[in-house]
Design an enzyme around this catalytic site. Sequence first.
Site, short mmCIF file in Angstrom:
data_model
loop_
_atom_site.label_atom_id
_atom_site.label_comp_id
_atom_site.label_asym_id
_atom_site.label_seq_id
_atom_site.Cartn_x
_atom_site.Cartn_y
_atom_site.Cartn_z
N GLU A 1 41.60 41.91 36.84
CA GLU A 1 40.69 40.87 36.38
C GLU A 1 40.45 39.86 37.48
OE1 GLU A 1 41.59 40.70 31.56
OE2 GLU A 1 42.28 39.07 32.84
N CYS A 2 39.20 39.60 37.80
CA CYS A 2 38.78 38.56 38.71
C CYS A 2 39.46 38.69 40.07
CB CYS A 2 39.01 37.18 38.08
SG CYS A 2 38.03 35.86 38.85
N ALA A 3 40.54 37.98 40.33
CA ALA A 3 41.23 38.11 41.61
C ALA A 3 41.64 39.56 41.86
CB ALA A 3 42.45 37.20 41.64
N LEU B 1 40.08 42.18 40.80
CA LEU B 1 38.86 42.88 41.21
C LEU B 1 38.61 42.70 42.70
CD1 LEU B 1 35.98 44.14 40.78
CD2 LEU B 1 35.23 41.84 40.10
N SER C 1 37.16 44.06 36.62
CA SER C 1 36.08 43.21 36.12
C SER C 1 36.36 41.75 36.44
CB SER C 1 35.97 43.39 34.60
OG SER C 1 35.23 42.36 33.99
#
Length: 521
Positions: A406-408, A410, A498
Amino acid sequence: MSSSASVPRLVVAAPSSGSGKTTVATGLMAAFAARGLAVSPHKVGPDYIDPGYHALASGRVGRNLDAYLCGPELVAPLFLHGARGCDIAVVEGVMGMFDGAAGEGELASTAHVAKLLRAPVVLVVDASSQSRSVAALVHGFASWDPEVRVGGVILNKVASDRHEELLREALESAGVPVFGVLRRVTQVDTPSRHLGLVPVAERRADAVDSVAAMAEQVRAGCDLEGLMALARGAGALSCAVWDAAEVLASSPPPPLPVPSPGAPPPDPRSSNAGGPESARTPEGLDSAQVTHPGARGCVESAATAAWARPAPTHPHPTSDGPVRVAVAGGPAFTFSYAEHSELLTAAGAEVIVFDPLRDEQLPDGTRGLVIGGGFPEVYAAELSANEPLRRAVSALAETGAPVAAECAGLLYLCRELDGQPMCGVLDASARMEEKLTLGYRDAVAVSDSSLAVAGTRMRGHEFHRTVVEPGAGDAAAWGVRVPRRRLEGFVQRGVHASYLHTHWASQPGVARRFVERCRTS
């Protein structure tokens, strides 16, 4: 089974951001803990950073209460789960007291959560530029919603004894108790950067000093006995206490077949192509109306991907014992909800935390990998320099093992971040940008993955100043409608990557599906 439970509790709110909620809430947690009380720390909304300071102040894990991500019905059960065995709970609000999810009324606001918890509110007011007007301000907040009980105020940034006298006179005439007065000081300030406060994990020694200063300021300036009495006046909560094992038992995941190596790929045009592993256009999301660089063939490629993946190169587990799931931690990856590890453990995982800045290999026996949010952009050079770990992450992903990012996470899986080589699991590049992307998202799973089957609805939150190009793979992770219709993220073998931060308590079957995939990949 529902039960009636009463935990003394306070919600710390404010008219707006920047009023001093974090200073007061964290200081209260530390001051009560210093008296020998077991303090349960909570934060309204999706924020990951403040709970780190709360944990430092209270000695217990900080937990989030988010009525958007988890649904209003889970706020009280999750609260009671975190507050088990505690003498008092302190809940820090978010933004202004009535500010919630955009366009959703009171949903996920501090006021909404206070009502769900039947908790009294202490309003923190920045009094630096007012005197008698403070009474009108507080009266407005106290009377706006009669279901919200504003039990009193704490005045922040008070300049002098005379200033305090004027403020108290005004509030006495308004009939609102003053539980504390904090003077203007600088030693409790905590450093910030592009996404808010610097996390505790990055400044441990300084953070300890900051929390100690907050505690001393609150101890000296607030009526702790009066606040404790107010907290004891909170009403009983009649609901079941959230429990990871119990919710998993009542939330079985969708079936997760493992395609036989060498089996022919299904015809993606067939209505049941590939069975549960096939990709589907989720209800409510017309893929023809969503464009992105990899949108062409999104449904077809996801339908055949599961059948095209290579056979695993490592042995399957030979027992039903725990499977090892590595979770990224350390200064670069500090964003995680405590319930995620609890759900993974209840689903049969042995959760091992590792630090991508220091550890050159994944923990021995790793069968799955979770890489949450954080600040890899701050540590891009150090992450890139750890080439052995980058190779290990890439090799694990190549086997088809489940990887949730998630986020980082990704960004770490991309080919590069700000020109620095990353893991190269995804054929995408990432870079910093000035624009802040922020807000809740209503998402639909577009492709079957190690986390969910296509069509699964989840709510998420985006919070970053980076961009990934392309923004989605041939098999996207999510379809998102707001602020614009788009496909987002990547599903690739066992990888689900994501920008969306999700809270698995809202879909506990996600954890079991992930662990089952660890067993079978």
